[in-house]
Structure formats: structure tokens, C-alpha cells
Design a protein around this motif. Structure first.
Motif, PDB file in Angstrom:
ATOM      1  N   ASN A   1     -26.148  29.696 -32.018  1.00 32.05           N
ATOM      2  CA  ASN A   1     -27.370  29.362 -30.585  1.00 32.05           C
ATOM      3  C   ASN A   1     -28.008  30.548 -30.234  1.00 32.05           C
ATOM      4  O   ASN A   1     -29.493  29.944 -30.050  1.00 32.05           O
ATOM      5  CB  ASN A   1     -26.320  28.162 -29.533  1.00 32.05           C
ATOM      6  CG  ASN A   1     -27.376  27.727 -29.417  1.00 32.05           C
ATOM      7  OD1 ASN A   1     -28.556  27.319 -29.243  1.00 32.05           O
ATOM      8  ND2 ASN A   1     -27.207  28.288 -28.043  1.00 32.05           N
TER       9      ASN A   1
ATOM     10  N   GLN B   1     -21.872  29.712 -31.375  1.00 31.61           N
ATOM     11  CA  GLN B   1     -22.174  30.394 -30.324  1.00 31.61           C
ATOM     12  C   GLN B   1     -23.391  31.436 -30.906  1.00 31.61           C
ATOM     13  O   GLN B   1     -24.561  31.590 -30.402  1.00 31.61           O
ATOM     14  CB  GLN B   1     -21.461  31.370 -29.321  1.00 31.61           C
ATOM     15  CG  GLN B   1     -20.157  30.350 -28.754  1.00 31.61           C
ATOM     16  CD  GLN B   1     -18.694  30.344 -28.116  1.00 31.61           C
ATOM     17  OE1 GLN B   1     -18.594  30.968 -29.103  1.00 31.61           O
ATOM     18  NE2 GLN B   1     -18.752  31.140 -26.951  1.00 31.61           N
TER      19      GLN B   1
ATOM     20  N   LYS C   1     -16.740  26.787 -32.626  1.00 36.72           N
ATOM     21  CA  LYS C   1     -17.150  27.760 -31.728  1.00 36.72           C
ATOM     22  C   LYS C   1     -17.431  29.280 -31.912  1.00 36.72           C
ATOM     23  O   LYS C   1     -18.809  28.882 -31.427  1.00 36.72           O
ATOM     24  CB  LYS C   1     -15.995  27.503 -30.705  1.00 36.72           C
ATOM     25  CG  LYS C   1     -16.331  27.806 -28.671  1.00 36.72           C
ATOM     26  CD  LYS C   1     -15.242  27.981 -27.893  1.00 36.72           C
ATOM     27  CE  LYS C   1     -15.676  28.322 -26.538  1.00 36.72           C
ATOM     28  NZ  LYS C   1     -15.167  29.126 -25.241  1.00 36.72           N
TER      29      LYS C   1
ATOM     30  N   THR D   1     -17.766  35.235 -26.837  1.00 33.29           N
ATOM     31  CA  THR D   1     -19.864  34.773 -26.971  1.00 33.29           C
ATOM     32  C   THR D   1     -19.735  34.626 -28.469  1.00 33.29           C
ATOM     33  O   THR D   1     -20.599  34.544 -28.644  1.00 33.29           O
ATOM     34  CB  THR D   1     -20.399  35.962 -27.081  1.00 33.29           C
ATOM     35  OG1 THR D   1     -19.410  37.621 -27.249  1.00 33.29           O
ATOM     36  CG2 THR D   1     -19.640  36.313 -24.799  1.00 33.29           C
TER      37      THR D   1
ATOM     38  N   ILE E   1     -22.189  24.201 -26.178  1.00 35.65           N
ATOM     39  CA  ILE E   1     -22.545  25.394 -26.795  1.00 35.65           C
ATOM     40  C   ILE E   1     -24.286  25.786 -26.909  1.00 35.65           C
ATOM     41  O   ILE E   1     -24.945  26.383 -26.825  1.00 35.65           O
ATOM     42  CB  ILE E   1     -22.102  25.859 -27.954  1.00 35.65           C
ATOM     43  CG1 ILE E   1     -20.259  26.187 -28.026  1.00 35.65           C
ATOM     44  CG2 ILE E   1     -22.505  26.782 -29.148  1.00 35.65           C
ATOM     45  CD1 ILE E   1     -19.411  25.793 -29.044  1.00 35.65           C
TER      46      ILE E   1
END
Length: 328
Positions: free
Chosen positions: A198, A195, A191, A300, A70
Motif C-alpha cells: 500500500n 502495509q 499485515k 509498518t 491498511i
């Protein structure tokens, strides 16, 4: 840049828990609400190296592989929690991502009766901090400038919250049933949250839950696509005792929702995210007397809907508000 976190807690409501990503300079002990970060501060952070401290509760290699797939914002290195010595990493231009789990409490002192705890506040989050400068004092100890950029909070389960409540009773806890400490402290949810973190850091964008999010265009997809809903939101909690309240039927909660939805366990939802399948799911989280409701893209991590309202439990009116945004 802001140097220190000063915790001045005037009052605490019991066991605050959230499930959001906050990006910005902290303005509260839990950093749920944030103030603006300048572009130059994002630029500074981009040039640093990030050290990700993997908590003992997570598998080191699995976490490393997940975050590596990621993270594109800056160079990143992974350290096992047992190998992390904070003083070694307090180095100028180092950035740290680590678990912050701290218990806050409020006590009341009565003359002649001593002190008693009247409130507990447990915060569990990944925090992203950086050291723009580190001064060495005369005694040789480090005096770092600390800038807190972002937090990823996790949703404490009803059972875990109740166990830390002053009104806790073992017999009442049995009514809740078995639950994890956190509904979403698992790889799929992590996760999605990283995401978002980031992506926003790369775009130099803040994320403040008070701003809210309503992506009308993407919400329209829910006219035909199934909205997946973790079944723990059917449980309600008593705002005063922290104990389990009514457990609703899905038809009751979604009586004003005209589109397809499916109840799913938090474990199954986590696995579904990790499968790579594209879908939208609902997430409820709590901050003091405010409830937050979001809809998240499983591929996403993007939040296409985020609202904050007064209250402790999701009700049919909250779901109706989502329905209106889909219809309009």
C-alpha cells in the motif's frame, strides 16, 4: 502496458519459495524480478477499483478488517473465494488481488524409458493484476489486457518443499518434524506485507529485491534493541535432496553478531506483530539458488535491510554482514 505472462522455463530448481513483496512488471514466472512501471501506470491503477479475493484458508471477516485498516490506495471490496467467478470480474478498469497457487514441473524424456519428473516448482502468492481494457471476441468470450503490478510471496516450509521433491522419503521427512505449509502465511505477516504494498503504490515506487535495501540509520537502533528471529532458520536444507540438514544452535549462527537477539517461533512472532508492539525481526527466504535476508519493522512492514546472496541456508557470514552495517 504488458499484455500477457508467457512462461518459458528453461530449467527449474526444486520448490522455489520467497517471502518478499515485488512491485513492477513481471520478467519471470514468479515475478521476483521486475521491470519499471511508469508513473502513468500507477496513476491508472489508482483510479481503478480493487477486488480482494479472500482465500478459504483465511477467515473472511478477520482478513477484511485487517486489509481495510491498511489499504488507502484505492477503493477496495472483498469477495470470498467460493463466491468468486473470474469471468464476472474481468471488466475494464477492475483490479484483482487473489491467491495464485500453481504447480510447475519439468520432465525429462528418454527414448525407450518414457518421461519422468525431475523438478517441481510450486508458487504461492497474492498477485495484483488489472484489466486496462477488455475486448469481446466474436464468440462472445472476453479477451482482456492483463497488467500484473505486484506480488506478495510466502515462504514454503522445509517440510512442504521436501514433500514435493523427487528425492522425498517419508522416513527422512520425520526428521523435520511438524511444520505448516508456509511459515509466514498468517495475519501478522500478511499485515506487514500489505502495509509495504500500500505504501509503495501510494508513493509510485517499485520494489525489486535485486536493488537491495540498507537503511543504515534505522539499523543503528539494533545496537540496543532486540532483533527477533524465527527459530525455523536454524534448520538447514540439503540443496540436492531437499531433506533436512544440520540444525544449528543459535550461538553458532549468531557467533559474529554483537547485539541482542531472541529466537522465537513463527506463531509467536506472528502474534507479536499483531499485538502492535514495535520491534524488528529477521526473515529468510529462498529463490532458486539465491537466499534473501531481510529485517522488517513490525509496525509498518518497512524493510530496513534486504540482501540477495548465492546459497540455500543462512550462515554466520550473513549475520556478520548485518553486524557490520549496525557497527559502521
Amino acid at each position: 502496458m504488458k499484455i500477457n505472462l508467457l512462461f518459458l522455463i528453461g530449467f527449474l530448481l526444486y520448490n522455489v519459495s520467497t517471502a518478499q513483496v515485488s512491485i513492477g512488471s513481471s520478467v519471470s514466472p514468479t515475478n521476483l524480478y521486475v521491470s519499471k512501471i511508469k508513473d502513468t501506470e500507477f496513476d491508472y491503477l489508482k483510479k481503478t477499483k480493487t477486488y480482494f479475493v479472500v482465500p478459504n484458508e483465511l477467515d473472511f471477516e478477520k482478513t477484511k478488517n485487517l486489509i481495510t485498516s491498511i489499504w488507502t490506495f484505492n477503493p477496495i471490496e472483498f469477495i470470498a473465494q467460493d463466491d468468486y467467478n473470474e469471468n464476472d470480474y474481468i471488466v475494464e478498469n477492475n483490479t484483482i488481488i487473489r491467491i495464485h497457487d500453481k504447480n510447475y514441473s519439468m520432465t525429462k524424456t528418454t527414448i525407450g524409458k518414457g518421461s519422468r519428473t525431475i523438478g517441481n516448482w510450486f508458487v504461492n502468492k497474492f498477485e495484483l493484476i488489472s484489466y486496462p481494457s477488455v475486448r469481446i471476441k466474436k464468440n462472445g468470450k472476453k479477451d482482456p489486457e492483463i497488467h500484473q503490478f505486484a506480488d506478495v510471496f510466502f515462504t514454503q516450509s522445509i517440510l512442504s518443499r521436501y514433500k514435493n521433491h523427487p528425492s522425498y522419503r517419508a522416513k527422512k521427512a520425520e526428521e523435520i518434524g511438524e511444520e505448516p505449509d508456509y511459515y509466514n502465511f498468517d495475519y501478522g505477516y500478511i499485515k506487514n506485507y500489505f502495509q509495504v504494498l500500500n505504501d509503495k503504490l501510494n508513493k509510485k515506487e517499485m520494489l525489486n529485491v535485486r536493488d537491495g535495501i540498507v537503511n543504515t540509520k534505522k539499523l543503528k537502533a539494533l545496537k540496543t534493541q532486540t532483533l527477533f528471529v524465527p527459530d525455523w532458520i536454524l534448520k538447514t536444507t540439503n540443496a540436492f535432496t531437499g531433506a533436512l540438514g544440520k540444525i544449528r544452535e543459535p550461538e553458532e549462527l549468531f557467533e559474529k553478531y554483537d547485539f541482542p537477539y531472541e529466537m522465537i517461533s513463527y506463531q509467536a512472532l506472528n502474534d507479536k506483530i499483531l499485538s502492535g508492539e514495535k520491534f524488528y525481526y529477521l526473515m529468510h527466504s529462498q529463490f532458486n539458488e539465491y537466499k534473501l535476508l531481510s529485517i522488517i519493522d513490525s509496525t509498518t512492514g518497512e524493510m530496513i535491510y534486504l540482501v540477495e546472496n548465492k546459497g540455500y541456508n543462512i550462515d554466520s557470514g550473513d549475520i556478520m554482514d548485518i553486524n557490520k552495517e549496525i557497527v559502521d
